[in-house]
Design a protein around this motif. Structure first.
Motif, PDB file in Angstrom:
ATOM      1  N   HIS A  78      14.206   2.837  -8.609  1.00  0.00           N
ATOM      2  CA  HIS A  78      12.695   2.306  -8.375  1.00  0.00           C
ATOM      3  C   HIS A  78      12.680   0.302  -8.956  1.00  0.00           C
ATOM      4  O   HIS A  78      11.971  -0.008  -9.144  1.00  0.00           O
ATOM      5  N   ALA A 117       5.672   1.874  -7.757  1.00  0.00           N
ATOM      6  CA  ALA A 117       6.458   2.569  -6.391  1.00  0.00           C
ATOM      7  C   ALA A 117       6.801   4.441  -7.120  1.00  0.00           C
ATOM      8  O   ALA A 117       6.880   5.419  -6.360  1.00  0.00           O
ATOM      9  N   SER A 129       5.884   8.343  -6.549  1.00  0.00           N
ATOM     10  CA  SER A 129       7.629   9.111  -5.955  1.00  0.00           C
ATOM     11  C   SER A 129       7.360  10.181  -6.113  1.00  0.00           C
ATOM     12  O   SER A 129       7.578  11.549  -6.195  1.00  0.00           O
ATOM     13  N   LEU A 157      11.795  11.271  -0.677  1.00  0.00           N
ATOM     14  CA  LEU A 157      11.727  10.189  -0.609  1.00  0.00           C
ATOM     15  C   LEU A 157      11.958   9.706   1.036  1.00  0.00           C
ATOM     16  O   LEU A 157      12.251   9.633   2.172  1.00  0.00           O
ATOM     17  N   GLN A 184      10.132  11.034   3.717  1.00  0.00           N
ATOM     18  CA  GLN A 184       8.677  10.147   3.479  1.00  0.00           C
ATOM     19  C   GLN A 184       8.865   9.133   4.484  1.00  0.00           C
ATOM     20  O   GLN A 184       7.215   9.213   5.467  1.00  0.00           O
ATOM     21  N   SER A 185       9.528   8.001   4.972  1.00  0.00           N
ATOM     22  CA  SER A 185       9.823   7.639   5.489  1.00  0.00           C
ATOM     23  C   SER A 185      10.636   6.528   6.038  1.00  0.00           C
ATOM     24  O   SER A 185      11.665   7.064   5.418  1.00  0.00           O
ATOM     25  N   SER A 190      11.331   1.315   3.486  1.00  0.00           N
ATOM     26  CA  SER A 190      10.771   1.829   2.354  1.00  0.00           C
ATOM     27  C   SER A 190      10.246  -0.032   1.595  1.00  0.00           C
ATOM     28  O   SER A 190      10.372  -1.202   2.995  1.00  0.00           O
ATOM     29  N   THR A 191       9.552  -0.106   0.932  1.00  0.00           N
ATOM     30  CA  THR A 191       8.827  -1.192   0.439  1.00  0.00           C
ATOM     31  C   THR A 191       9.791  -2.416   0.355  1.00  0.00           C
ATOM     32  O   THR A 191       9.784  -3.285   0.178  1.00  0.00           O
ATOM     33  N   LEU A 203       5.978  -0.176   8.031  1.00  0.00           N
ATOM     34  CA  LEU A 203       5.152   0.070   6.925  1.00  0.00           C
ATOM     35  C   LEU A 203       3.761   0.031   7.188  1.00  0.00           C
ATOM     36  O   LEU A 203       2.789   0.735   6.785  1.00  0.00           O
ATOM     37  N   GLU A 233       1.317   2.621   4.891  1.00  0.00           N
ATOM     38  CA  GLU A 233       0.659   1.979   3.822  1.00  0.00           C
ATOM     39  C   GLU A 233       0.911   1.090   3.118  1.00  0.00           C
ATOM     40  O   GLU A 233      -0.043   0.213   3.125  1.00  0.00           O
TER      41      GLU A 233
END
Length: 331
Positions: free
Chosen positions: A169, A175, A179, A202, A205-206, A209-210, A232, A237
């Motif tokens: 991160h 963030a 998590s 993670l 999750q997707s 990510s950002t 996102l 998000e």
């Protein structure tokens, strides 16, 4: 008086006068404001919020502090923005600090540069109120704060998991906290979390990510950045997290432009310095000068101020970060 985040938490029960919070850590801002609000609620203190759009808004703020409602004996006002009061407003601020009558004015600003902190506005608050720096410097302090977040949701991470979380991160505590929440949901039957648990949580999750968005912008890959942004937004998000990453990259690039020899000191990881340097070579000084206004407009839109769409402003941000020309329909 200057305080850090931990010191400020301890002084919440006795808070009055003027507090100014500034920094680059949304998690610390959220936590401190939440604890302040809980304290006000427990004491039946009336709360109001103002979002600064011009220096003239300070007149309304001081007017409110001098006119309590019939049902309130104390008032707490939150002020969000980045506009200092004019000379008359500064005079009213000093008058309020001298006699707050149990009321509290909490001003929430973004991170301030050292030169800005030398202005009469900040000096007055530092001398007679509370100036809170919402920053967490170094991995040890970041881990200590995140361990408090882990305690709240009753999970424990082993040493490897902490190292992986902090590295993954890259100083984004908000963030990292999210998590922790995700892995707590994914590993509901286990209170002991490993780095493998974090990675699996993670990955599930997707797809993007950002952080993928930030990396694509730094590389100037607008098509990929646009694709990630759409993903996102469609996956729900939080706009605040998307904005956090984009403005973080913008602020680092602005600081690197002003201090090209101090990449490590301003928070850029050693292995990423060439990426930031390459990004700067793609950007013009004229474009960089537009960024503070663009970031402020986006922040206001996320808070529901103005009539611009957050999605359009996000597009402007990634166009700008990539060094691409902004189409007229988004300008």
């Amino acid at each position: 008086m200057k305080l850090d985040y931990t010191q400020a938490l301890k002084r919440v029960p006795d808070a009055q006068g003027v507090w100014l919070l500034h920094g680059a850590e949304p998690l610390l801002e959220q936590n401190l404001l939440q604890i302040l609000r809980q304290d006000w609620q427990s004491k039946n203190i009336e709360r109001q919020r103002f979002d600064l759009q011009s220096a003239q808004d300070w007149k309304q703020i001081f007017s409110a502090l001098n006119s309590l409602s019939l049902f309130s004996s104390q008032l707490a006002i939150e002020v969000h923005g980045n506009l200092k009061p004019d000379a008359q407003g500064l005079k009213q601020l000093k008058s309020f600090i001298q006699n707050p009558q149990g009321n509290l004015l909490v001003v929430v600003f973004p991170k301030q540069e050292s030169q800005s902190l030398k202005s009469a506005f900040f000096q007055s608050i530092e001398a007679n109120g509370i100036l809170v720096s919402l920053n967490a410097y170094g991995r040890q302090e970041q881990q200590r704060i995140l361990m408090q977040e882990a305690d709240k949701i009753e999970i424990r991470l082993d040493d490897d998991a902490w190292q992986w979380l902090l590295y993954h991160h890259e100083n984004n505590l908000l963030a990292a906290r999210n998590s922790l929440l995700n892995v707590a949901d994914s590993c509901a039957d286990s209170q002991h979390i490993t780095s493998k648990d974090l990675q699996l949580a993670l990955q599930d999750q997707s797809r993007y990510s950002t952080f993928d968005l930030g990396d694509a912008c730094l590389k100037g890959d607008f098509m990929l950045a646009h694709k990630i942004l759409n993903f996102l937004l469609q996956s729900g998000e939080a706009p605040t997290l998307i904005f956090w990453v984009l403005q973080k990259e913008m602020r680092l690039l602005l600081q690197l432009f002003e201090q090209p020899q101090n990449a490590l000191q301003i928070g850029i990881w050693k292995n990423k310095i060439p990426v930031y340097q390459q990004a700067l070579r793609r950007l013009t000084p004229q474009l960089l000068l537009q960024w503070p206004t663009l970031m402020l407009r986006t922040d206001c839109a996320i808070k529901g101020i103005g009539n611009q769409k957050v999605e359009d402003l996000f597009l402007q941000l990634i166009y700008s970060l990539c060094g691409a020309t902004i189409p007229l329909q988004y300008a």
